[in-house]
Design a protein around this motif. Structure first.
Motif, PDB file in Angstrom:
ATOM      1  N   ASN A   1       0.824  -1.208   0.000  1.00 37.34           N
ATOM      2  CA  ASN A   1       0.000   0.000   0.000  1.00 37.34           C
ATOM      3  C   ASN A   1       0.860   1.261   0.000  1.00 37.34           C
ATOM      4  O   ASN A   1       0.377   2.348  -0.320  1.00 37.34           O
ATOM      5  N   ASP A   2       2.128   1.120   0.357  1.00 35.99           N
ATOM      6  CA  ASP A   2       3.100   2.206   0.237  1.00 35.99           C
ATOM      7  C   ASP A   2       3.809   2.186  -1.111  1.00 35.99           C
ATOM      8  O   ASP A   2       4.814   2.871  -1.292  1.00 35.99           O
TER       9      ASP A   2
ATOM     10  N   GLY B   1       7.579  -0.441  -1.265  1.00 35.60           N
ATOM     11  CA  GLY B   1       7.261   0.458  -0.162  1.00 35.60           C
ATOM     12  C   GLY B   1       7.828   1.851  -0.322  1.00 35.60           C
ATOM     13  O   GLY B   1       7.991   2.576   0.668  1.00 35.60           O
TER      14      GLY B   1
ATOM     15  N   SER C   1       3.811   9.034  -1.874  1.00 34.67           N
ATOM     16  CA  SER C   1       2.806   9.189  -0.818  1.00 34.67           C
ATOM     17  C   SER C   1       2.738   7.902  -0.020  1.00 34.67           C
ATOM     18  O   SER C   1       2.363   6.861  -0.559  1.00 34.67           O
ATOM     19  N   ARG C   2       3.114   7.964   1.267  1.00 33.70           N
ATOM     20  CA  ARG C   2       3.146   6.773   2.103  1.00 33.70           C
ATOM     21  C   ARG C   2       2.398   7.011   3.410  1.00 33.70           C
ATOM     22  O   ARG C   2       2.064   8.139   3.756  1.00 33.70           O
ATOM     23  N   THR C   3       2.140   5.934   4.110  1.00 36.68           N
ATOM     24  CA  THR C   3       1.405   6.046   5.363  1.00 36.68           C
ATOM     25  C   THR C   3       2.195   6.838   6.406  1.00 36.68           C
ATOM     26  O   THR C   3       3.425   6.767   6.466  1.00 36.68           O
TER      27      THR C   3
ATOM     28  N   ARG D   1       3.447   0.905   8.810  1.00 37.91           N
ATOM     29  CA  ARG D   1       4.691   0.820   8.059  1.00 37.91           C
ATOM     30  C   ARG D   1       5.544  -0.359   8.535  1.00 37.91           C
ATOM     31  O   ARG D   1       6.136  -1.090   7.737  1.00 37.91           O
TER      32      ARG D   1
END
Length: 262
Positions: free
Chosen positions: A143-144, A148, A152-154, A160
């Motif tokens: 989802n990252d 990863g 745009s990442r968590t 994470r």
């Protein structure tokens, strides 16, 4: 994702669908009359899918598209469209440039052909889409984003950490097991996927293990998040094999695998 251009079956895709418990869905089938040849699981809430397969013809070849939710700026509430339509759009040859992306929440869309795979990423309203061709060998898309590393990442350290543990454990496990050669005519998933299948179905990890591929998480407010299904795809020149299982009651089992007819 495993890409080996010189192999008899060049592209192998493992997709685990994680979703809130209770969100209703139907197993893969021909659910869309307007796109009759496409096959995928059906999200009964929004009508789309998380993974679509188009078997194609002699000229076009097979194509599959797998959707992951991303992190970033959500679409405006009144204008939002379901991301579940995106895999269907992709397998019929659509291009992201033809869409008003500001109407979609962030996502990563993995588009797979026998020649390879690319990831189309969208970080949300006001941003710009990104596209990455996946390299030869093993790749993990989270989802990252790919490996990863999306722009745009968590912001959640817990999420994470869980994603990193999952990716590290299973990248190492798949690397140590001989790469399968799933034949379209193999009678069972066990015959087709060999030593990868026990890994795919959880590798013996508990559902709440930080590295769990098949997982179940309770967030403490009544919400339960977990894996609902597993898909295995093998794409070769002129052929595609699709094996599917609802998540077993206990990790490590192979019950419920079925070959999806295309």
């Amino acid at each position: 994702m495993s890409i080996e251009p010189a192999a008899a079956v060049p592209v192998l895709l493992l997709s685990v669908r994680d979703e809130y418990a209770g969100r209703r869905w139907a197993p893969p089938g021909h659910h869309w009359p307007a796109q009759a040849s496409a096959v995928g699981g059906l999200d009964l809430v929004a009508g789309g899918t998380w993974l679509a397969v188009e078997p194609g013809g002699a000229d076009t070849g097979p194509v599959a598209a797998c959707l992951l939710n991303g992190f970033g700026t959500p679409a405006a509430e009144g204008a939002r469209l379901s991301r579940g339509e995106l895999p269907l759009f992709a397998v019929r040859g659509g291009r992201l440039g033809d869409l008003d992306l500001d109407r979609y929440d962030p996502f990563h869309l993995v588009v797979v052909r026998p020649s390879g795979a690319r990831v189309l990423s969208w970080g949300g309203s006001g941003g710009r889409p990104a596209e990455l061709e996946l390299p030869t060998g093993l790749s993990v898309v989270l989802n990252d984003g790919p490996q990863g590393l999306a722009e745009s990442r968590t912001a959640s350290e817990r999420i994470r950490t869980l994603m990193a543990a999952r990716a590290a454990h299973f990248r190492a496990r798949f690397a140590t097991e001989p790469r399968p050669r799933p034949r379209p005519g193999a009678a069972t998933a066990e015959e087709a996927w060999g030593g990868w299948l026990p890994i795919v179905t959880g590798d013996g990890l508990a559902l709440d293990d930080p590295a769990a591929l098949v997982q179940r998480r309770e967030f403490g407010d009544g919400r339960i998040w977990g894996s609902s299904s597993i898909s295995l795809l093998a794409l070769g020149p002129g052929s595609v094999r699709y094996d599917f299982a609802a998540v077993p009651a206990e990790p490590g089992g192979c019950e419920g695998w079925r070959r999806v007819e295309l």
